[in-house]
Scaffold this motif. Structure first.
Motif, PDB file in Angstrom:
ATOM      1  N   ILE A   6       0.867  -1.174   0.000  1.00 14.27           N
ATOM      2  CA  ILE A   6       0.000   0.000   0.000  1.00 14.27           C
ATOM      3  C   ILE A   6       0.901   1.221   0.000  1.00 14.27           C
ATOM      4  N   PHE A   7       0.802   2.025  -1.018  1.00 18.06           N
ATOM      5  CA  PHE A   7       1.593   3.256  -1.095  1.00 18.06           C
ATOM      6  C   PHE A   7       0.754   4.416  -0.572  1.00 18.06           C
ATOM      7  N   HIS A   8       1.364   5.213   0.271  1.00 15.61           N
ATOM      8  CA  HIS A   8       0.666   6.391   0.815  1.00 15.61           C
ATOM      9  C   HIS A   8       1.218   7.636   0.138  1.00 15.61           C
ATOM     10  N   PHE A   9       0.382   8.289  -0.643  1.00 23.44           N
ATOM     11  CA  PHE A   9       0.781   9.560  -1.258  1.00 23.44           C
ATOM     12  C   PHE A   9      -0.120  10.633  -0.664  1.00 23.44           C
ATOM     13  N   GLY A  10       0.286  11.190   0.451  1.00 17.50           N
ATOM     14  CA  GLY A  10      -0.590  12.141   1.130  1.00 17.50           C
ATOM     15  C   GLY A  10      -1.866  11.436   1.522  1.00 17.50           C
ATOM     16  N   MET A  16      -0.349  -1.243  -5.007  1.00 19.89           N
ATOM     17  CA  MET A  16       0.296  -1.633  -6.272  1.00 19.89           C
ATOM     18  C   MET A  16       1.640  -2.288  -5.982  1.00 19.89           C
ATOM     19  N   SER A  17       2.218  -2.849  -7.024  1.00 16.42           N
ATOM     20  CA  SER A  17       3.485  -3.568  -6.854  1.00 16.42           C
ATOM     21  C   SER A  17       4.534  -2.977  -7.775  1.00 16.42           C
ATOM     22  N   ASP A 145      15.395   4.695 -10.766  1.00 16.52           N
ATOM     23  CA  ASP A 145      15.576   4.232  -9.375  1.00 16.52           C
ATOM     24  C   ASP A 145      15.466   5.399  -8.387  1.00 16.52           C
ATOM     25  N   ILE A 146      15.754   6.585  -8.846  1.00 15.85           N
ATOM     26  CA  ILE A 146      15.567   7.756  -7.965  1.00 15.85           C
ATOM     27  C   ILE A 146      14.085   7.886  -7.639  1.00 15.85           C
ATOM     28  N   LEU A 147      13.230   7.724  -8.650  1.00 15.69           N
ATOM     29  CA  LEU A 147      11.781   7.806  -8.425  1.00 15.69           C
ATOM     30  C   LEU A 147      11.310   6.659  -7.542  1.00 15.69           C
ATOM     31  N   LEU A 148      11.756   5.433  -7.840  1.00 16.27           N
ATOM     32  CA  LEU A 148      11.303   4.262  -7.072  1.00 16.27           C
ATOM     33  C   LEU A 148      11.786   4.348  -5.615  1.00 16.27           C
ATOM     34  N   ASP A 149      13.039   4.716  -5.409  1.00 12.78           N
ATOM     35  CA  ASP A 149      13.556   4.846  -4.029  1.00 12.78           C
ATOM     36  C   ASP A 149      12.702   5.838  -3.256  1.00 12.78           C
ATOM     37  N   TRP A 150      12.338   6.929  -3.937  1.00  9.41           N
ATOM     38  CA  TRP A 150      11.556   7.977  -3.249  1.00  9.41           C
ATOM     39  C   TRP A 150      10.130   7.466  -2.989  1.00  9.41           C
ATOM     40  N   MET A 151       9.544   6.789  -3.956  1.00 10.37           N
ATOM     41  CA  MET A 151       8.161   6.289  -3.800  1.00 10.37           C
ATOM     42  C   MET A 151       8.083   5.284  -2.651  1.00 10.37           C
ATOM     43  N   GLU A 152       9.108   4.442  -2.576  1.00 11.59           N
ATOM     44  CA  GLU A 152       9.034   3.324  -1.591  1.00 11.59           C
ATOM     45  C   GLU A 152       9.490   3.788  -0.214  1.00 11.59           C
TER      46      GLU A 152
ATOM     47  N   LYS C 174      -5.283 -25.224   5.685  1.00 12.76           N
ATOM     48  CA  LYS C 174      -5.555 -25.091   4.245  1.00 12.76           C
ATOM     49  C   LYS C 174      -4.821 -23.851   3.752  1.00 12.76           C
ATOM     50  N   ALA C 175      -4.613 -23.748   2.434  1.00 14.25           N
ATOM     51  CA  ALA C 175      -3.832 -22.622   1.914  1.00 14.25           C
ATOM     52  C   ALA C 175      -4.364 -22.194   0.563  1.00 14.25           C
ATOM     53  N   GLN C 176      -4.069 -20.945   0.229  1.00 11.87           N
ATOM     54  CA  GLN C 176      -4.383 -20.433  -1.107  1.00 11.87           C
ATOM     55  C   GLN C 176      -3.146 -19.673  -1.588  1.00 11.87           C
ATOM     56  N   THR C 177      -3.005 -19.540  -2.899  1.00 12.10           N
ATOM     57  CA  THR C 177      -1.896 -18.735  -3.424  1.00 12.10           C
ATOM     58  C   THR C 177      -2.367 -17.291  -3.526  1.00 12.10           C
ATOM     59  N   TYR C 178      -1.384 -16.365  -3.524  1.00  6.82           N
ATOM     60  CA  TYR C 178      -1.695 -14.949  -3.752  1.00  6.82           C
ATOM     61  C   TYR C 178      -0.645 -14.409  -4.705  1.00  6.82           C
ATOM     62  N   VAL C 179      -1.105 -13.714  -5.765  1.00  5.19           N
ATOM     63  CA  VAL C 179      -0.165 -13.144  -6.738  1.00  5.19           C
ATOM     64  C   VAL C 179      -0.238 -11.628  -6.634  1.00  5.19           C
ATOM     65  N   GLU C 180       0.801 -11.031  -6.074  1.00  4.29           N
ATOM     66  CA  GLU C 180       0.834  -9.581  -5.831  1.00  4.29           C
ATOM     67  C   GLU C 180       0.675  -8.798  -7.135  1.00  4.29           C
ATOM     68  N   ALA C 181       1.262  -9.279  -8.225  1.00  4.05           N
ATOM     69  CA  ALA C 181       1.279  -8.511  -9.479  1.00  4.05           C
ATOM     70  C   ALA C 181      -0.123  -8.299 -10.029  1.00  4.05           C
TER      71      ALA C 181
END
Lengths: 152, 213, 204
Positions: A6-10, A16-17, A145-152, C174-181
C-alpha cells in the motif's frame, strides 16, 4: 490483501506492486545509464531532491511523474538491443497500470496540487527540455531508481 | 586507451564495492604494469556540477580508496574516477558506473544469539549497522534504512536432521516445546523486498536443550 | 508476404498460474518444415508508441505451434498477440489473437501442500510456484474454526513453521496462493489435519 504494497501519497492510498518495475530496471540499469554521459545534471533531482517534497504534495508529484514517463519518456528510449527494448516495454506498460490506479485518487480529489509540487514539476520539465529529446529521455529512464527509491 | 609510449594504460575494473554502506572504490592496476604505479581519485555527486578530489587517496600505490564518508547520503547517487601515473606518464580518468548506495550495497547476515531451556530455544537477531565515520557517531541500524526488513530463520534438529523455516519481522523468536537434551542449529538471513536485497545466511549457532529434570 | 503461405489459424491463449502460452494450428506444406514467429503489443505500444509490435523473447522462427510468452506478458495491461508462418523467404500474413490478453485472467489453482506434525510443532511444506507467488496459510485447532490463524509464506525453500500445538490435539490447515502482481488469490486447497504428539492429559 495478502501482500500487495500500500503506497501512501498524502491522503491517497494506492495498492500496487513495483517489484517487476524494479526487476526490469535493474536488468537494464547499467546499459541505460552508460548511454547518459551528462554527470552534471539530473532531471528528477536538480536542483532539489524529490525527498524535499512535502507529504501533502506527494500524490500530485507522483501523478505528474507517471504522466511524464508515459507521455514523454518511454517512447524516445528505443535502442538497438531487443532485450533492453523488451524491458522498457515491460516498464512502460507497468507504469500505465500504476498511472491508472493513481488516476483514481486524482478523480476523487485526493491528489491536490500545491504550489511546491507545481514548481517542482515545472523544474523537471525545464531540466528535460534543456536537453535534446533522446538524451533527456534516456537520462530520465536512467533515473527511474531515484523515483522508485523515493516512492518506496 | 592511450598509446603506450607517452601515456599509461588505464586502470581496469573501476567499481564500488559496498557492504552495509561502507562504500570502497576498487580497481586493478593498468595491464602489464608492475610496482611503482601511483593513483589519484576523485568523485562526484550525480546531478551536481563538480568533481571533488579525495586528498587521502592522492599519490597512493594501493588499488582501493574508502569513499564511505563522501557517499554516506544514500538519497544521492555517485560517480568516482581513478587516474594512474608512473614516471611522468599518466592514464585517462576511468569512471565507475553510477553508484546508488541504497540498492547497490550488500548486506551482512544478522548477528544471531541463542539460549536454551530444557524445552525451548530463544533466538535474538541483530541487523547490521550502517557504516559510520567513527565509533562515537550514533549508530544507524539497517532496519531504519530498510523499514520492510525481515528475517528468515532456519532451525535444524541435529537428531532428526529436520530443518524448519521461520519468516519474522521482529528480532526475537522463541521456539517452545522442543525435545530435551537435543542439539539445534540456528542460522538467519536478512530479506528486504523493496529494493530486493538478501544477505547470505549467518553461520550456524548450535545449542542443546537442557536434559529433562 | 506470400499469398501461398496461409496465416496461422485457431490462435488462442492458455494461461495457468501466471504461465502464459500462445497456441495455434500448424500450417501444413507437404514435405516442408514451416517455422513461426510471434510478436506482442502492450497497451502502452498501442496508445503511446504508434501501435508498434515487439518480437517475442522466446519464439522467433520456431517449429513448435506453441510459444511461452510468460516473459513477454510482464505487466497487468491488455496485450495483443500475433503469429505468422515463415518458409524460406516467404512469409504469411499475421494471424492475430482475437481480442486482448490480460494476465489478470490467468487461472490460479490451489497450492499443493503437505502438513507435518513434528512433535508439538505444526509445519507446512509448499510447492514452489515461482517468484510471483505467495501463500496464505490458514490453520486452526479442530473444533475451534472461529479462532483460525493466518500466516503469509513468501519463501518456500523448505518446511515453514506455523505454530506449536497442544499435546494430542488435532490441527487443520488449508492454503491459497496470492499473486501480488495481479492482486488475486486462488481458491483454497483441501484441508489437511494432523495430530500433535502426546495425549491431551499432559495439559491438565
Amino acid at each position: 490483501t495478502a501482500g500487495n504494497k500500500i503506497f501512501h501519497f498524502g491522503a491517497c492510498r494506492v495498492s500496487m506492486s513495483t517489484t517487476e518495475i524494479r526487476a526490469g530496471f535493474t536488468a537494464i540499469k547499467a546499459n541505460i545509464q552508460a548511454r547518459d554521459p551528462i554527470r552534471t545534471l539530473s532531471i528528477l533531482s536538480y536542483p532539489h531532491s524529490l525527498h524535499k517534497v512535502q507529504s501533502s504534495d506527494r500524490c500530485c508529484i507522483t501523478h505528474h511523474l507517471f504522466n511524464f514517463y508515459v507521455d514523454k519518456v518511454f517512447k524516445h528510449c528505443k535502442t538497438e538491443d531487443s532485450f533492453v527494448n523488451r524491458k522498457i516495454s515491460s516498464i512502460a506498460n507497468s507504469f500505465l497500470s500504476m498511472k491508472r490506479k493513481l488516476g483514481q485518487c486524482h478523480e476523487q480529489n485526493q491528489c491536490t496540487c500545491g504550489q511546491e509540487s507545481t514548481e517542482k514539476y515545472k523544474q523537471i520539465l525545464a531540466n528535460y527540455e534543456g536537453l535534446n529529446v533522446t538524451s533527456a529521455a534516456m537520462k530520465s529512464l536512467g533515473e527511474l531508481d531515484i523515483l522508485l527509491d523515493w516512492m518506496e | 586507451s592511450g598509446e603506450l609510449y607517452c601515456s599509461l594504460l588505464n586502470p581496469r575494473n573501476v567499481r564500488f564495492e559496498s557492504i552495509n554502506m561502507k562504500n570502497v572504490l576498487h580497481w586493478s592496476a593498468p595491464e602489464g604494469t608492475g610496482n611503482g604505479v601511483l593513483y589519484k581519485v576523485k568523485y562526484s555527486v550525480y546531478g551536481v556540477g563538480k568533481w571533488i578530489r579525495k586528498p587521502e587517496c592522492r599519490n597512493i600505490n594501493r588499488t582501493w580508496c574508502d569513499l564511505s564518508s563522501e557517499t554516506s547520503d544514500y538519497e544521492e547517487q555517485y560517480y568516482a574516477s581513478v587516474k594512474a601515473f608512473l614516471n611522468g606518464m599518466f592514464s585517462d580518468w576511468v569512471e565507475t558506473s553510477r553508484f546508488n548506495p541504497l540498492t547497490d550495497t550488500k548486506i551482512d547476515p544478522p548477528l544471531v544469539s541463542v539460549s536454551s531451556t530444557d524445552k525451548s530455544i530463544s533466538i535474538v537477531l541483530t541487523a547490521p549497522e550502517k557504516w559510520k565515520r567513527s565509533p562515537e557517531e550514533e549508530s544507524v541500524s539497517l532496519l531504519q534504512v530498510y523499514p520492510g526488513l525481515q528475517y528468515n530463520v532456519s532451525v535444524l534438529n541435529k537428531k532428526t536432521k529436520k530443518r524448519w523455516f521461520f519468516s519474522i519481522s521482529n528480532h526475537t523468536l522463541v521456539v517452545p516445546w522442543l525435545e530435551p537434551g537435543t542439539a539445534y542449529c540456528v542460522s538467519a538471513q536478512i530479506h528486504v523486498s523493496t529494493p530486493l536485497l538478501d544477505s547470505g545466511f549467518s553461520k550456524e549457532h548450535c545449542i542443546a536443550t537442557l536434559k529433562d529434570k | 508476404e506470400d499469398a501461398l503461405l496461409p496465416a496461422p489459424q485457431n490462435i488462442s491463449i492458455l494461461s495457468t498460474n501466471m504461465k502464459h502460452f500462445l497456441t495455434w494450428s500448424p500450417v501444413i506444406v507437404q514435405g516442408e518444415t514451416v517455422r513461426y514467429s510471434v510478436e506482442f503489443q502492450g497497451e502502452y505500444e498501442r496508445v503511446y508508441a504508434n501501435e508498434s509490435w515487439i518480437p517475442s523473447s522466446e519464439c522467433c522462427l520456431i517449429t513448435a505451434t506453441e510459444c511461452n510468452i510468460t516473459e513477454d506478458i510482464s505487466a497487468t495491461v491488455a496485450y495483443a498477440l500475433r503469429v505468422r508462418a515463415e518458409l524460406g523467404a516467404s512469409r504469411s500474413q499475421w494471424g492475430t489473437l482475437q481480442g486482448f490478453f490480460n494476465r489478470i485472467t490467468t487461472s490460479l489453482t490451489p497450492p499443493v501442500l503437505k502438513v507435518i506434525a513434528d512433535g508439538y510443532h505444526l509445519l507446512v511444506e509448499l510447492e514452489d510456484m515461482g517468484p510471483a507467488f505467495q501463500f496464505r496459510v490458514l490453520y486452526w485447532k479442530k473444533g475451534q474454526e472461529r479462532r483460525m490463524q493466518v500466516k503469509v509464506v513468501k519463501e518456500v525453500s523448505s518446511v515453514a513453521h506455523l505454530d506449536t500445538m497442544e499435546a494430542g490435539a488435532d490441527y487443520c490447515v488449508k492454503a491459497q496462493t496470492y499473486v501480488e502482481a495481479i492482486n488475486r488469490s486462488s481458491s483454497f486447497s483441501q484441508t489437511q489435519c494432523v495430530r500433535a504428539q502426546g495425549d491431551t492429559s499432559m495439559w491438565l
